[in-house]
Design a protein around this motif. Structure first.
Motif, PDB file in Angstrom:
ATOM      1  N   ASN A   2       0.826  -1.220   0.000  1.00 37.01           N
ATOM      2  CA  ASN A   2       0.000   0.000   0.000  1.00 37.01           C
ATOM      3  C   ASN A   2       0.853   1.259   0.000  1.00 37.01           C
ATOM      4  N   LYS A   3       1.933   1.235   0.794  1.00 36.86           N
ATOM      5  CA  LYS A   3       2.800   2.413   0.860  1.00 36.86           C
ATOM      6  C   LYS A   3       3.424   2.696  -0.497  1.00 36.86           C
ATOM      7  N   ARG A   4       3.861   1.645  -1.179  1.00 30.78           N
ATOM      8  CA  ARG A   4       4.487   1.857  -2.489  1.00 30.78           C
ATOM      9  C   ARG A   4       3.543   2.576  -3.448  1.00 30.78           C
ATOM     10  N   PHE A   5       2.254   2.220  -3.342  1.00 28.20           N
ATOM     11  CA  PHE A   5       1.300   2.805  -4.297  1.00 28.20           C
ATOM     12  C   PHE A   5       0.519   3.986  -3.704  1.00 28.20           C
ATOM     13  N   GLY A   6       0.914   4.400  -2.500  1.00 26.93           N
ATOM     14  CA  GLY A   6       0.230   5.542  -1.893  1.00 26.93           C
ATOM     15  C   GLY A   6      -1.230   5.284  -1.589  1.00 26.93           C
ATOM     16  N   ILE A   7      -1.532   4.042  -1.201  1.00 26.17           N
ATOM     17  CA  ILE A   7      -2.920   3.684  -0.920  1.00 26.17           C
ATOM     18  C   ILE A   7      -3.167   3.703   0.582  1.00 26.17           C
ATOM     19  N   ASP A   8      -4.108   4.551   1.001  1.00 28.72           N
ATOM     20  CA  ASP A   8      -4.422   4.651   2.414  1.00 28.72           C
ATOM     21  C   ASP A   8      -5.774   3.964   2.630  1.00 28.72           C
ATOM     22  N   GLY A   9      -5.718   2.700   3.000  1.00 27.19           N
ATOM     23  CA  GLY A   9      -6.961   1.959   3.185  1.00 27.19           C
ATOM     24  C   GLY A   9      -6.705   0.482   2.965  1.00 27.19           C
ATOM     25  N   THR A  10      -7.781  -0.272   2.814  1.00 32.93           N
ATOM     26  CA  THR A  10      -7.671  -1.711   2.636  1.00 32.93           C
ATOM     27  C   THR A  10      -8.109  -2.073   1.222  1.00 32.93           C
ATOM     28  N   ILE A  11      -7.242  -2.797   0.526  1.00 33.36           N
ATOM     29  CA  ILE A  11      -7.584  -3.241  -0.826  1.00 33.36           C
ATOM     30  C   ILE A  11      -8.441  -4.505  -0.701  1.00 33.36           C
ATOM     31  N   HIS A  12      -9.648  -4.461  -1.236  1.00 29.38           N
ATOM     32  CA  HIS A  12     -10.574  -5.593  -1.085  1.00 29.38           C
ATOM     33  C   HIS A  12     -10.756  -6.394  -2.362  1.00 29.38           C
ATOM     34  N   ALA A  13     -10.397  -5.816  -3.492  1.00 34.89           N
ATOM     35  CA  ALA A  13     -10.634  -6.509  -4.757  1.00 34.89           C
ATOM     36  C   ALA A  13      -9.639  -5.985  -5.782  1.00 34.89           C
ATOM     37  N   ALA A  14      -9.302  -6.841  -6.736  1.00 36.62           N
ATOM     38  CA  ALA A  14      -8.334  -6.441  -7.764  1.00 36.62           C
ATOM     39  C   ALA A  14      -8.693  -7.123  -9.077  1.00 36.62           C
ATOM     40  N   MET A  15      -8.619  -6.343 -10.151  1.00 35.80           N
ATOM     41  CA  MET A  15      -9.023  -6.825 -11.473  1.00 35.80           C
ATOM     42  C   MET A  15      -7.842  -6.728 -12.437  1.00 35.80           C
ATOM     43  N   GLY A  16      -7.556  -7.834 -13.116  1.00 33.31           N
ATOM     44  CA  GLY A  16      -6.572  -7.794 -14.192  1.00 33.31           C
ATOM     45  C   GLY A  16      -7.290  -7.507 -15.497  1.00 33.31           C
ATOM     46  N   LEU A  17      -6.737  -6.586 -16.288  1.00 37.78           N
ATOM     47  CA  LEU A  17      -7.408  -6.157 -17.522  1.00 37.78           C
ATOM     48  C   LEU A  17      -6.466  -6.215 -18.718  1.00 37.78           C
ATOM     49  N   GLY A  18      -7.010  -6.584 -19.845  1.00 40.29           N
ATOM     50  CA  GLY A  18      -6.221  -6.597 -21.077  1.00 40.29           C
ATOM     51  C   GLY A  18      -7.141  -6.805 -22.267  1.00 40.29           C
ATOM     52  N   MET A  19      -6.539  -6.866 -23.454  1.00 42.54           N
ATOM     53  CA  MET A  19      -7.356  -7.125 -24.639  1.00 42.54           C
ATOM     54  C   MET A  19      -7.318  -8.618 -24.945  1.00 42.54           C
ATOM     55  N   PRO A  20      -8.476  -9.199 -25.259  1.00 36.32           N
ATOM     56  CA  PRO A  20      -8.540 -10.660 -25.433  1.00 36.32           C
ATOM     57  C   PRO A  20      -7.807 -11.121 -26.696  1.00 36.32           C
TER      58      PRO A  20
END
Ligand SMILES: Cc1cc2nc3c(=O)[nH]c(=O)nc-3n(C[C@H](O)[C@H](O)[C@H](O)COP(=O)(O)O)c2cc1C
Ligand SMILES: Cc1cc2nc3c(=O)[nH]c(=O)nc-3n(C[C@H](O)[C@H](O)[C@H](O)COP(=O)(O)O)c2cc1C
Lengths: 236, 236
Positions: free
Chosen positions: B201-219
């Motif tokens: 979180n510190k590396r990305f400057g995120i103040d809070g709790t990450i609850h979900a994450a999505m990987g995105l790209g073109m199929p």
């Protein structure tokens, strides 16, 4: 977490009758979907009309199609429509809040609890208002919902809350597209998290943890407008 | 939980430019939405193409439109596209699993841990395989995703996991309708839950709790079929 690391799942034994062609010609465009997503709202103004059975089935089917971690498909649904059962849900929630109000207002405890759980006191006025309205016969918990959908997972599902809430959102968008009113029953979920003896779950024969609950009914009227959210804020 | 007990929210001060007409003429039908929901899938086969900026914006907008408990709107997004940052996410996840593997295989600890957390040992082969593939240069964590969307909430949001995962599903359906490939980064979330010092979180400057994450790209390709889920089971 998952062991399905191979990407595309190919089961040579997968029964052919379970495989269907995707009909891209009826795919909603992103503009269509965005209009639905923007106008979806928690509609708590419900009429006395019953919800068509086919609509309930489609809402369930949509929820059931949501992804699950490791494709466990360990998300289960309980649809409650019996009026006594619906009343039980509201009464159970209010009774739980009454106990909380008492606890939070016990003079000796108050001094300590205010320190260790200050947020709880923020909810006191809300709990009190819910209770007073309940006594007057106003149900602010499930309101006039004609059905409550409980979404639960076995205890062993480590992604239970994620899986259940992904399912919720699928179901809720389906309800919106069908013209069925729905809102999230967060008060019920809060009360359930206090139910250590699982009295509620036992009554309904639920073996697992309820992570999400949806109140469903037919809307009193159709909304004409939607409103913007607060700005999304910095994203990168 | 919420204090918004009044049902329809009417703010006399609500700025008119934030109110919009709902265009029911472009509403997707429930059949259209069902086709989208049924054919949505975790598409991990991604090309090297970049994701159009407008698509990313619509995915974010859809996620941002999801409901939040008490209308807190305390759900935040971090979109990561920089290749070094994407690599960091995979490396961080693998490193966390390496530590876990070591811990689970420490002879003295093993006897105790097998008793108190038997499930962890189920994941050992998966963790090991992820690690071995990582060493060979095969990223099975975010694969060839060109963007990762992190969804987080402040610690004070008691419905953080719910709010974040409702947002996830909105975003994921929008991705599907736009022809953008996405899958849930549960391995990353598992690793994050071990990160007590919040290095990530510190590396990305995120103040809070990450609850979900999505990987995105073109199929890499368009799927032709969808398959049924297991039967939904008893619902009432
Ligand atoms: C996790 C969660 C819990 C909620 N709990 C309740 C609730 O107990 N009662 C209620 O009337 N609305 C509840 N809501 C609905 C929110 O108040 C509503 O989503 C928010 O005000 C935004 O309005 P909208 O859904 O119309 O966009 C809940 C929503 C979420 C996401
Ligand atoms: C909470 C959650 C975590 C997941 N984690 C991962 C993951 O780390 N890696 C991955 O490739 N897929 C992950 N998935 C995707 C599931 O494997 C996928 O949803 C499931 O196999 C069903 O397939 P479908 O999404 O194509 O319908 C996750 C899904 C969920 C809901």
């Amino acid at each position: 977490m998952g062991v399905c690391l191979s990407g595309a799942v190919v089961h040579s034994t997968f029964p052919q009758e379970k495989v269907h062609k995707i009909d891209y010609s009826i795919y909603p465009t992103s503009e269509q979907l965005m209009m639905l997503i923007k106008s979806r709202r928690s509609n708590r103004a419900m009429s006395n009309a019953m919800i068509p059975k086919e609509s309930l089935q489609m809402i369930l089917e949509a929820a059931h199609r949501a992804p699950t971690a490791s494709n466990s498909q360990k998300v289960f649904f309980k649809l409650i429509e019996n009026p006594d059962d619906l009343k039980y849900i509201s009464d159970f929630t209010i009774k739980t809040f009454e106990k909380l109000i008492k606890l939070l207002q016990t003079p000796i405890l108050k001094l300590i609890l205010k320190r260790i759980m200050p947020e709880a006191y923020k909810y006191l006025p809300a709990f009190n208002r819910l209770k007073i309205e309940h006594e007057k016969g106003n149900d602010l918990i499930i309101r006039k919902a004609k059905a409550v959908l409980l979404i639960y997972t076995p205890k062993s599902n480590r992604f239970g809350k994620e899986d259940a809430n992904l399912a919720y959102q699928n179901g809720s968008l389906m309800a919106e597209s069908l013209g069925v009113a729905q809102f999230y029953l967060g008060f019920v979920c809060s009360a359930l998290s206090q139910d250590k003896k699982r009295v509620f779950n036992k009554r309904f024969g639920i073996d697992g943890t309820i992570h999400a609950a949806m109140g469903l009914g037919m809307p009193l009227f159709k909304y004409e407008n939607f409103t913007d959210r607060n700005d999304i804020g910095p994203i990168s």
